[in-house]
Every structure is written in C-alpha cells, then in structure tokens.
Design a protein around this motif. Structure first.
Motif, mmCIF file in Angstrom:
data_model
loop_
_atom_site.group_PDB
_atom_site.id
_atom_site.type_symbol
_atom_site.label_atom_id
_atom_site.label_comp_id
_atom_site.label_asym_id
_atom_site.label_seq_id
_atom_site.Cartn_x
_atom_site.Cartn_y
_atom_site.Cartn_z
ATOM 1 N N SER A 1 0.955 -1.083 0.128
ATOM 2 C CA SER A 1 0.188 0.042 -0.016
ATOM 3 C C SER A 1 1.063 1.234 -0.202
ATOM 4 O O SER A 1 2.051 1.080 0.424
ATOM 5 C CB SER A 1 -0.885 0.044 1.042
ATOM 6 O OG SER A 1 -1.782 1.250 1.290
ATOM 7 N N THR A 2 0.152 2.253 -0.267
ATOM 8 C CA THR A 2 1.009 3.432 -0.274
ATOM 9 C C THR A 2 0.641 4.216 0.910
ATOM 10 O O THR A 2 -0.868 4.361 1.524
ATOM 11 C CB THR A 2 0.576 4.516 -1.414
ATOM 12 O OG1 THR A 2 1.043 3.882 -2.672
ATOM 13 C CG2 THR A 2 1.566 5.951 -1.369
ATOM 14 N N SER A 3 1.412 4.758 1.919
ATOM 15 C CA SER A 3 1.084 5.338 3.078
ATOM 16 C C SER A 3 0.686 6.882 2.876
ATOM 17 O O SER A 3 0.581 7.327 1.963
ATOM 18 C CB SER A 3 2.306 5.671 3.933
ATOM 19 O OG SER A 3 3.117 6.581 3.458
ATOM 20 N N ARG A 4 0.144 7.335 4.032
ATOM 21 C CA ARG A 4 -0.440 8.675 4.106
ATOM 22 C C ARG A 4 0.379 9.826 3.678
ATOM 23 O O ARG A 4 0.337 10.883 3.262
ATOM 24 C CB ARG A 4 -0.844 9.068 5.403
ATOM 25 C CG ARG A 4 -2.003 8.187 5.827
ATOM 26 C CD ARG A 4 -2.404 8.410 7.434
ATOM 27 N NE ARG A 4 -3.429 7.568 8.070
ATOM 28 C CZ ARG A 4 -3.662 7.087 9.157
ATOM 29 N NH1 ARG A 4 -2.687 7.659 10.139
ATOM 30 N NH2 ARG A 4 -4.679 6.504 9.533
ATOM 31 N N LEU A 5 2.028 9.236 3.943
ATOM 32 C CA LEU A 5 2.890 10.437 3.630
ATOM 33 C C LEU A 5 3.390 10.176 1.942
ATOM 34 O O LEU A 5 4.269 10.707 1.663
ATOM 35 C CB LEU A 5 4.202 9.922 4.338
ATOM 36 C CG LEU A 5 3.948 10.096 6.018
ATOM 37 C CD1 LEU A 5 5.437 9.706 6.679
ATOM 38 C CD2 LEU A 5 3.535 11.476 6.314
ATOM 39 N N GLY A 6 2.628 9.590 1.363
ATOM 40 C CA GLY A 6 3.059 9.156 0.005
ATOM 41 C C GLY A 6 4.194 8.256 -0.285
ATOM 42 O O GLY A 6 4.614 8.022 -1.377
ATOM 43 N N GLU B 1 4.174 6.034 11.070
ATOM 44 C CA GLU B 1 3.372 5.446 9.829
ATOM 45 C C GLU B 1 4.072 4.054 9.707
ATOM 46 O O GLU B 1 3.063 3.325 9.502
ATOM 47 C CB GLU B 1 3.694 6.325 8.514
ATOM 48 C CG GLU B 1 2.778 5.928 7.470
ATOM 49 C CD GLU B 1 1.453 6.145 7.484
ATOM 50 O OE1 GLU B 1 0.679 6.338 6.427
ATOM 51 O OE2 GLU B 1 0.768 6.480 9.016
ATOM 52 N N ALA C 1 6.996 11.475 12.039
ATOM 53 C CA ALA C 1 5.701 11.156 11.058
ATOM 54 C C ALA C 1 6.064 9.715 10.305
ATOM 55 O O ALA C 1 5.134 8.739 10.431
ATOM 56 C CB ALA C 1 5.381 12.330 10.258
ATOM 57 N N GLU C 2 7.102 9.690 9.863
ATOM 58 C CA GLU C 2 7.497 8.297 9.200
ATOM 59 C C GLU C 2 7.413 6.779 10.007
ATOM 60 O O GLU C 2 6.857 5.917 9.635
ATOM 61 C CB GLU C 2 8.985 8.473 8.399
ATOM 62 C CG GLU C 2 9.024 7.199 7.518
ATOM 63 C CD GLU C 2 10.354 7.483 6.891
ATOM 64 O OE1 GLU C 2 10.973 6.324 6.338
ATOM 65 O OE2 GLU C 2 10.852 8.254 6.535
ATOM 66 N N ARG D 1 2.094 1.953 12.023
ATOM 67 C CA ARG D 1 0.721 1.643 11.948
ATOM 68 C C ARG D 1 0.548 0.731 10.824
ATOM 69 O O ARG D 1 -0.286 -0.385 11.112
ATOM 70 C CB ARG D 1 0.466 2.967 11.247
ATOM 71 C CG ARG D 1 -1.443 2.941 10.741
ATOM 72 C CD ARG D 1 -1.920 4.025 10.375
ATOM 73 N NE ARG D 1 -1.319 4.466 9.071
ATOM 74 C CZ ARG D 1 -2.032 4.153 8.036
ATOM 75 N NH1 ARG D 1 -3.091 3.319 8.043
ATOM 76 N NH2 ARG D 1 -1.631 4.721 6.828
ATOM 77 N N ALA E 1 4.537 1.720 1.642
ATOM 78 C CA ALA E 1 4.727 1.060 2.839
ATOM 79 C C ALA E 1 5.821 0.385 3.276
ATOM 80 O O ALA E 1 6.582 0.408 4.127
ATOM 81 C CB ALA E 1 3.555 0.081 3.126
#
Length: 305
Positions: free
Chosen positions: A63-68, A86, A82-83, A89, A71
């Motif tokens: 998947s691609t994370s919220r940070l772009g 993530e 933040a990374e 998560r 994963a």
C-alpha cells in the motif's frame, strides 16, 4: 516431512494467484509466507483459496502510506517521527492480519542507518570485479571502500538504532496476547539494522515470548563473503532465539536463488538450524520454474525438512 512455506515473492511471475497456489502445492510446499508484494485484492483472493500461512513479512499487503511513501519503504528507524509512526501503523496492521490468519510469526525489518547508500553499491561492485578479474583476490581498493563504509555507519548509527529500538518495544507490546511472535531478520545491506551487536542488545531487551531472531541464510552468507560478520557468528550468538529461517541459495553475492542452485554450504546450515522453527523458501521470481519445483526435494535430501 515437516512444514515448509514458499514466500509470495515467487507469486510475482503469475497473472492469477490461483495458479501460484496450485504450483505451491504441486511443488510440495505446505504453507505460504505472505509478503509486501501482495495487493489487498490478491491477498484476499489468496486467503479464499485455503492455503495455510506460516508467517507474514511486514508490511503486508502492499500500500501507499499517508505520507505518499510506499509502505515497504517506511523505516521503523526513521528520525522523522511522522514516518516512524506510519511505519508502526503498517506493522501493527500486519500483526493483526497474522493473528487473524493464524500465522505464527511476523518477520520484521528493524530499519537502516541513513548514509550514502552508494558506498555499499561501490563495495559490491569492487567485490564482483575482484572475483571476475583476479580469481578472488581482494584489492586494496575494496578494503579501503569497506573501511569507509564501516566508519560511516558507525559514525551515524546511534540515533537510528535508538529509533528502531523504540519502535520494536512498541510493537512487542502490541503483539502481546495476539498469538504472534516477531522475528527480527538478518539484513542484507551493511547499513541496515541490526548488526550482531545491535541484535544482541535488542534481543536482551525484548521479551523472548514475543520476539525472536529470524535467520536469513542468504543475507548472512553474503555479509560473510563481503568480509563483515562470519556466517557462523549469527548462529553462535542467537541460535537459542531462532524462530524461523529464510532459505535460499547464493552464487557469488547474489542470493534468493533456488536452494541447490548456488554454492551455499548446506551441510553447515542443517547442522545449525533448530528442527522445529518456521522454514520459508524465499525464492526470487526470476528463477526458472523447473528449478523452484526442485527446492522441496533438495531440502528434504539435505535433512533440512
């Protein structure tokens, strides 16, 4: 025959996941290890086919994370909070998936030390040049590049190791009561975490009922051939904590070959592997299909399964 899994790394060569599962069974594998190349759609399709799951390589599914950031590229050792959060998560989601599908373990990459990665690319190129041109004699240039890499990693490692340690303590706490163990894997690149001294510290701090050592025979062998940690050191230090193994062969410093197609000392491997651990063949999809079909008979003939 004991249980043996094939990593879904191999599934990349198939257009349809049912054909992959058909070959898994035809080749003699009893389980699969899920890894991060699986999309959510392919993961769901695979699970519906009823194949048993031995373990999951974190993160899964892809998947691609919220940070772009993909994963699989997120680092538990990141100094960017933040990374790191993530990455945690996705790791927690993988642990939950493992519990749901009754997998025994989640294989974890602890992270990496952020240095100039071209230093190691250069070292490996010099190694190949030496073996191609000088019958294996290591050059002064290779030794100089190796010492530079060692120095750079040592100079920058501490904060990344501490971030990785923090993440792993959080994940161990999350795994409590879920029936899943975390396996800290031997890494392929020297700049990655953990090196043996780091692995020793982590395993001393992390509870053995929740976290163990995952031995990758190819990664350990390549590191040994490059003149870093001798392969046997990983067994000497961590044999009592091994919960699983990635099995693949090595030729030169290329790994993820089908067992039996390289020049790894399999007698040495079988002498050091505890019999009851999780066994997974992690075979690159570029290997010929007919070679993959010989993996289980080869491992059986060597007494590994």
């Amino acid at each position: 025959m004991s249980e043996v899994a094939l990593s879904t790394m191999w599934s990349q060569r198939y257009d349809h996941i049912d054909r992959f599962v058909q070959d898994v069974r035809e080749f003699g594998f009893t389980h699969v290890e899920l890894n991060s190349i699986l999309t959510p759609e392919k993961l769901n399709e695979l699970l519906k086919l009823g194949i048993e799951v031995s373990s999951i390589h974190c993160p899964c599914p892809v998947s691609t994370s919220r940070l772009g950031i993909p994963a699989a590229s997120l680092q538990l050792s990141s100094l960017d909070e933040a990374e790191r959060r993530e990455a945690l998560r996705f790791a927690r989601a993988t642990i939950k998936l493992a519990s749901q599908v009754k997998a025994k373990a989640v294989v974890v990459h602890a992270g990496q030390v952020e240095i100039d990665f071209h230093l190691e690319d250069r070292l490996r190129q010099l190694y190949n040049d030496c073996h191609r041109e000088h019958s294996g004699a290591i050059s002064k240039e290779f030794e100089a590049a190796k010492q530079q890499l060692i120095h750079e990693r040592a100079s920058h490692a501490k904060p990344y190791f501490q971030a990785a340690r923090k993440s792993l303590l959080e994940l161990a706490d999350f795994a409590q009561g879920r029936g899943v163990k975390l396996g800290l894997e031997t890494r392929f690149y020297f700049y990655e975490i953990p090196r043996p001294d780091e692995m020793e510290q982590l395993l001393q701090e992390l509870p053995p009922d929740l976290v163990g050592y995952w031995h990758d025979v190819g990664h350990a062998e390549v590191n040994s051939r490059l003149g870093f940690t001798p392969h046997q050191v990983w067994f000497e230090k961590f044999k009592s904590r091994i919960i699983g193994v990635h099995l693949h062969d090595v030729l030169g410093i290329q790994d993820h070959r089908v067992p039996g197609s390289g020049n790894l000392d399999w007698d040495f491997i079988v002498q050091n592997l505890p019999p009851s651990i999780i066994k997974v063949c992690e075979i690159g999809e570029w290997n010929p299909r007919e070679d993959c079909a010989r993996a289980v008979p080869f491992l059986k003939s060597r007494g590994i399964i």
